[in-house]
Write a protein that holds these residues in place. Structure first.
Motif, mmCIF file in Angstrom:
data_model
loop_
_atom_site.group_PDB
_atom_site.id
_atom_site.type_symbol
_atom_site.label_atom_id
_atom_site.label_comp_id
_atom_site.label_asym_id
_atom_site.label_seq_id
_atom_site.Cartn_x
_atom_site.Cartn_y
_atom_site.Cartn_z
ATOM 1 N N THR A 1 5.544 -46.119 88.493
ATOM 2 C CA THR A 1 4.628 -45.916 89.620
ATOM 3 C C THR A 1 3.993 -44.541 89.569
ATOM 4 O O THR A 1 4.674 -43.541 89.359
ATOM 5 C CB THR A 1 5.393 -46.045 90.958
ATOM 6 O OG1 THR A 1 6.002 -47.338 90.999
ATOM 7 C CG2 THR A 1 4.455 -45.896 92.153
ATOM 8 N N VAL A 2 2.685 -44.530 89.753
ATOM 9 C CA VAL A 2 1.962 -43.265 89.889
ATOM 10 C C VAL A 2 1.573 -43.118 91.353
ATOM 11 O O VAL A 2 0.962 -44.022 91.934
ATOM 12 C CB VAL A 2 0.699 -43.244 88.998
ATOM 13 C CG1 VAL A 2 -0.123 -41.975 89.260
ATOM 14 C CG2 VAL A 2 1.075 -43.340 87.522
ATOM 15 N N VAL A 3 1.981 -41.986 91.937
ATOM 16 C CA VAL A 3 1.567 -41.698 93.311
ATOM 17 C C VAL A 3 0.288 -40.869 93.228
ATOM 18 O O VAL A 3 0.272 -39.777 92.654
ATOM 19 C CB VAL A 3 2.647 -40.883 94.063
ATOM 20 C CG1 VAL A 3 2.157 -40.527 95.467
ATOM 21 C CG2 VAL A 3 3.957 -41.660 94.129
ATOM 22 N N GLU B 1 -5.082 -50.008 83.625
ATOM 23 C CA GLU B 1 -5.465 -51.152 82.789
ATOM 24 C C GLU B 1 -4.845 -51.021 81.407
ATOM 25 O O GLU B 1 -4.471 -52.010 80.788
ATOM 26 C CB GLU B 1 -6.996 -51.240 82.686
ATOM 27 C CG GLU B 1 -7.616 -51.804 83.967
ATOM 28 C CD GLU B 1 -9.059 -51.350 84.177
ATOM 29 O OE1 GLU B 1 -9.737 -51.004 83.179
ATOM 30 O OE2 GLU B 1 -9.506 -51.344 85.351
ATOM 31 N N ARG B 2 -4.746 -49.777 80.939
ATOM 32 C CA ARG B 2 -4.233 -49.560 79.590
ATOM 33 C C ARG B 2 -2.703 -49.529 79.541
ATOM 34 O O ARG B 2 -2.090 -50.064 78.625
ATOM 35 C CB ARG B 2 -4.787 -48.231 79.040
ATOM 36 C CG ARG B 2 -4.774 -48.190 77.563
ATOM 37 C CD ARG B 2 -5.839 -47.307 76.880
ATOM 38 N NE ARG B 2 -6.748 -46.576 77.739
ATOM 39 C CZ ARG B 2 -6.914 -45.258 77.669
ATOM 40 N NH1 ARG B 2 -6.191 -44.535 76.833
ATOM 41 N NH2 ARG B 2 -7.800 -44.659 78.433
ATOM 42 N N TYR B 3 -2.088 -48.889 80.545
ATOM 43 C CA TYR B 3 -0.642 -48.645 80.445
ATOM 44 C C TYR B 3 0.203 -49.524 81.369
ATOM 45 O O TYR B 3 1.392 -49.659 81.151
ATOM 46 C CB TYR B 3 -0.325 -47.168 80.725
ATOM 47 C CG TYR B 3 -0.866 -46.242 79.667
ATOM 48 C CD1 TYR B 3 -0.145 -46.001 78.504
ATOM 49 C CD2 TYR B 3 -2.096 -45.626 79.827
ATOM 50 C CE1 TYR B 3 -0.636 -45.153 77.525
ATOM 51 C CE2 TYR B 3 -2.606 -44.777 78.851
ATOM 52 C CZ TYR B 3 -1.869 -44.539 77.700
ATOM 53 O OH TYR B 3 -2.367 -43.699 76.743
ATOM 54 N N GLY B 4 -0.413 -50.091 82.406
ATOM 55 C CA GLY B 4 0.344 -50.973 83.287
ATOM 56 C C GLY B 4 1.364 -50.227 84.135
ATOM 57 O O GLY B 4 2.419 -49.840 83.641
ATOM 58 N N PHE B 5 1.065 -49.946 85.360
ATOM 59 C CA PHE B 5 2.011 -49.313 86.289
ATOM 60 C C PHE B 5 1.503 -49.592 87.693
ATOM 61 O O PHE B 5 0.375 -50.071 87.878
ATOM 62 C CB PHE B 5 2.120 -47.790 86.027
ATOM 63 C CG PHE B 5 0.790 -47.074 85.942
ATOM 64 C CD1 PHE B 5 0.120 -46.673 87.090
ATOM 65 C CD2 PHE B 5 0.196 -46.821 84.695
ATOM 66 C CE1 PHE B 5 -1.104 -46.017 87.012
ATOM 67 C CE2 PHE B 5 -1.036 -46.169 84.617
ATOM 68 C CZ PHE B 5 -1.692 -45.770 85.775
#
Ligand SMILES: *Cc1c(COP(=O)(O)O)cnc(C)c1O
Length: 451
Positions: free
Chosen positions: A189-191, A213-217
């Protein structure tokens, strides 16, 4: 506080509320009104030991007085004291919460979502990261080093690993630093913070979405302070405008009605784009649900008891001031932002101050360094100006910020890696626009004395 409309509003509405319970047999609870009056007078004296948060000359921290209607509605609801855990505890106030939260979700263009009020932004963020952790077990949370300090603590409480990502000189999350963490493959998860607490910086959400889109999170947006600025997209500069325009693509959003939404504490709000995350909240309480087969707010909330009065106050406020673009509420946000832009413009023209090199504020928070020969001297002067302004009833705030944000290349590496104490002003009241001359006068008077 002058001409406070709340007592009269409240007394008329209380009569209407009481009339609806008129069929109940009389009863009286013992009340020593003489003692209560004495103690309340003492309470009022104690409360005088506060900064005047309600006044436009209070321009320091993130404090904005609740709307008088919110205060009246909150007090009215307290005579019932509903508990929005379940419909048993507050039928009307639960409905009002559902309606009010739907309006907030509407700010972000969400119609099919899951959401509820919380006691504040911290708890709302905790719910977001709790769900995120269950969807991405064993993975890390990351947030910018300028993100709210509670994200690392919340992650620790949830036993999730947390890393902080460097911020650039605008206080925004550095995308290169983020991508090098993403390459490690264990970020769940990116906040993204839209409106950091210190300077109101806006993380590049649109760019973070491209990385997703590239890394999925998962992307959780902490808009506890800045969420409402989606309403005045066109008044923002690039790149903040692009970040706000992408908000509907976040996985979860936190926004605090008790920060910019004219509500008393504690009123936070968590929204999830995918309503099916409600499955993680499932529990089997043997005693809290009796009377209704519908979804209880307590079934989609981590907290048990929650103040129905908060929902009532928010609902009432949003009836008067709907959170929609072009409305009076949005206009008020724009006034605060205009005040911030004007203060920043004046600071840039004065030899006494050094505003952020990166440029004007992204929202309505202004920070500036005091011009001085050394960072130590600048810090000492900031403290002195802060104190002297307070004596003149102008209340600002202090904040520690990286020196390089103000001085670019700092020759002495020892000094360059450090922080400097700066002045900070959160111009979150619409009245700040009109009061800016007054604020400026007092600030420059105190600063000239400390040159
Ligand atoms: C204020 C704030 C929080 C914490 O919210 P509380 O309502 O004080 O618990 C979290 N994130 C940001 C960006 C904030 O400004």
């Amino acid at each position: 506080m002058n001409n406070d409309p709340v007592p009269a509003l409240l007394s008329r509405a209380t009569a209407i509320l009481e009339a609806q319970f008129a069929s109940l047999p009389d009863f009286s609870a013992p009340a020593d009104t003489a003692a209560m009056e004495r103690i309340l007078a003492e309470t009022a004296l104690r409360l005088g030991d506060n900064f005047p948060y309600f006044h436009p000359l209070y321009a320091g921290q993130m404090l904005r007085p609740p709307h008088p209607l919110a205060r009246a509605a909150y007090a009215l609801a307290m005579s019932i004291n509903p508990n929005n855990h379940a419909r048993d505890g507050g039928r009307a106030s639960s409905e009002m919460e559902i309606e009010a939260v739907r309006q907030i979700a509407g700010i972000f263009g969400w119609t099919d979502f899951l959401g509820h009020l919380t006691s504040g932004g911290t708890f709302a963020n905790l719910e977001a990261l709790w769900i995120a952790g269950q969807l991405n077990p064993g993975k890390r949370n990351v947030a910018s080093e300028q993100a709210h300090y509670t994200h690392s603590r919340i992650s620790a409480a949830l036993k999730l690993d947390f890393s902080s990502i460097a911020a650039d000189r605008s206080g925004r999350m550095d995308l290169n630093a983020l991508e090098s963490e993403l390459r490690k493959g264990d970020v769940g998860t990116v906040v993204a913070t839209l409106g950091t607490t210190a300077i109101g910086a806006v993380d590049p959400l649109d760019e973070i979405i491209k990385l997703r889109e590239r890394y999925g999170f998962r992307i959780h947006v902490d808009g506890a302070y800045g969420g409402y600025f989606r309403l005045i997209l066109d008044a923002l500069d690039e790149p903040a405008r692009r970040a706000y325009a992408a908000l509907d693509q976040a996985d979860s959003i936190v926004v605090d009605p008790h920060k910019h939404g004219l509500q008393p504490y504690g009123c936070g709000c968590i929204l999830f784009r995918d309503p099916s995350v409600g499955r993680f909240y499932k529990h089997d309480s043997p005693y809290t649900y009796f009377t209704s087969r519908e979804l209880h707010l307590g079934e989609i909330s981590l907290e048990c008891s929650r103040a129905g009065a908060s929902a009532v106050a928010l609902w009432a406020t949003q009836q008067l001031l709907p959170p929609v673009p072009g409305g009076e509420f949005a206009h008020g946000l724009g006034q605060g932002r205009a005040a911030a832009m004007e203060l920043d413009r004046r600071l840039r023209q004065s030899p006494l101050f050094q505003p952020l090199l990166a440029g004007p504020p992204e929202l309505d928070i202004v920070v500036w360094k005091v011009a001085a020969a050394t960072p130590q001297e600048a810090s000492a002067k900031a403290q002195k100006i802060f104190d002297d302004c307070a004596v003149q009833n102008l209340h600002l705030a202090l904040v520690q910020l990286p020196l390089i944000w103000f001085e670019g290349e700092v020759v002495n590496a020892n000094i360059g890696s450090g922080n400097v104490t700066c002045l900070r002003s959160v111009l979150m009241k619409p009245e700040h626009r009109e009061w800016l001359d007054e604020i400026w006068q007092r600030l420059t008077a105190a600063s000239a004395e400390n040159k």
